[in-house]
Design an enzyme around this catalytic site. Structure first.
Site, PDB file in Angstrom:
ATOM      1  CB  CYS A   1      -0.987  -0.047   1.152  1.00  0.00           C
ATOM      2  SG  CYS A   1      -2.401   1.024   0.876  1.00  0.00           S
TER       3      CYS A   1
ATOM      4  CG  HIS B   1      -2.959  -3.154   4.015  1.00  0.00           C
ATOM      5  ND1 HIS B   1      -1.897  -2.452   4.528  1.00  0.00           N
ATOM      6  CD2 HIS B   1      -3.761  -2.253   3.426  1.00  0.00           C
ATOM      7  CE1 HIS B   1      -2.061  -1.169   4.268  1.00  0.00           C
ATOM      8  NE2 HIS B   1      -3.178  -1.022   3.593  1.00  0.00           N
TER       9      HIS B   1
ATOM     10  CD  GLU C   1       0.178  -5.198   5.787  1.00  0.00           C
ATOM     11  OE1 GLU C   1       0.260  -5.916   4.764  1.00  0.00           O
ATOM     12  OE2 GLU C   1      -0.032  -3.972   5.748  1.00  0.00           O
TER      13      GLU C   1
HETATM   14  N1  GLN Z   1      -3.483   6.332   0.945  1.00  0.00           N
HETATM   15  C1  GLN Z   1      -2.253   6.040   1.597  1.00  0.00           C
HETATM   16  C2  GLN Z   1      -1.084   6.777   0.982  1.00  0.00           C
HETATM   17  O1  GLN Z   1      -1.185   7.568   0.143  1.00  0.00           O
HETATM   18  C3  GLN Z   1      -1.970   4.564   1.615  1.00  0.00           C
HETATM   19  C4  GLN Z   1      -2.936   3.845   2.498  1.00  0.00           C
HETATM   20  C5  GLN Z   1      -2.410   2.602   3.128  1.00  0.00           C
HETATM   21  O2  GLN Z   1      -1.200   2.337   3.180  1.00  0.00           O
HETATM   22  N2  GLN Z   1      -3.301   1.858   3.692  1.00  0.00           N
HETATM   23  O3  GLN Z   1      -0.006   6.562   1.388  1.00  0.00           O
END
Ligand code: GLN
Length: 202
Positions: free
Chosen positions: A79, A178, A180
């Site tokens: 992410c 994710h 994890e």
């Molecule tokens: N929207 C977040 C970003 O720009 C990422 C979100 C996340 O890691 N769950 O970093």
């Protein structure tokens, strides 16, 4: 003994350490260049990529991380971590820095603000025939990939069907979602463990 570092500037560090521990892999928290020098691979967690980038700049970690990329250290980003690994960010902050470890363009918060988070089943053939349950939280998607970047997973159904959400290039892996957060399925972390082992053998 193999040691996987988790970048500990911001984000869900604990969950990634727990996932690797469940696979029997030792982990450490990496916040300094010295700590980075000790690991065989690095996980960049989910969190908030703009905050992570600002903190990394403030503590002088951008250059050590770029040097680690250049040296071929295996890396996995989930992410916000995927955003940190990308060459280019669409809808990022103007001052947001990335490590350009992957020749990909990512779009931040791509699934739209109204769908803050959702779960979906993905086909990820590299992990075997069984689909993967994936948790997306204000997730990016991969807008385009350069040559040499392998697409590992796409969204199967719904308005975002076909969007790229998992990629690999060499020993660098990234997912929009994710793994994890789902203790029941550790296949993505297992794939990264194998990549770290491959890096050690090289
Ligand atoms: N929207 C977040 C970003 O720009 C990422 C979100 C996340 O890691 N769950 O970093």
């Amino acid at each position: 003994m193999t040691l996987v570092g988790v970048l500990g500037l911001q984000g869900d560090v604990r969950e990634h350490r727990a996932a690797m521990a469940a696979l029997g892999v030792d982990t450490s928290v990496v916040r300094t260049a010295e700590e980075l020098a000790e690991v065989d691979g690095l996980i960049i967690p989910g969190g908030e990529s703009t905050a992570m980038s600002l903190i990394a700049q403030r503590v002088g970690m951008i250059e050590p991380l770029r040097a680690a990329v250049a040296s071929g250290l295996p890396m996995y980003g989930s992410c916000a971590g995927m955003i940190m690994l990308a060459r280019e960010v669409v809808d990022g902050r103007a001052d947001q820095q990335t490590l350009a470890a992957l020749d990909i363009v990512v779009r931040r918060n791509a699934f739209g603000r109204q769908v803050d988070s959702f779960e979906a089943d993905l086909a990820m053939p590299v992990l075997g025939p069984q689909s993967l349950r994936a948790v997306f939280i204000r997730a990016p998607w991969v807008e385009s990939v350069g040559p040499g970047v392998e697409v590992l997973g796409t969204v199967a159904e719904g308005p975002s069907a076909g969007r790229i959400v998992a990629v690999r290039s060499g020993l660098v892996l990234a997912t929009s979602f994710h793994p994890e957060l789902l203790e029941a399925d550790l296949r993505v972390h297992g794939l990264f463990r194998d990549m770290v082992d491959e890096g050690i053998d090289r």
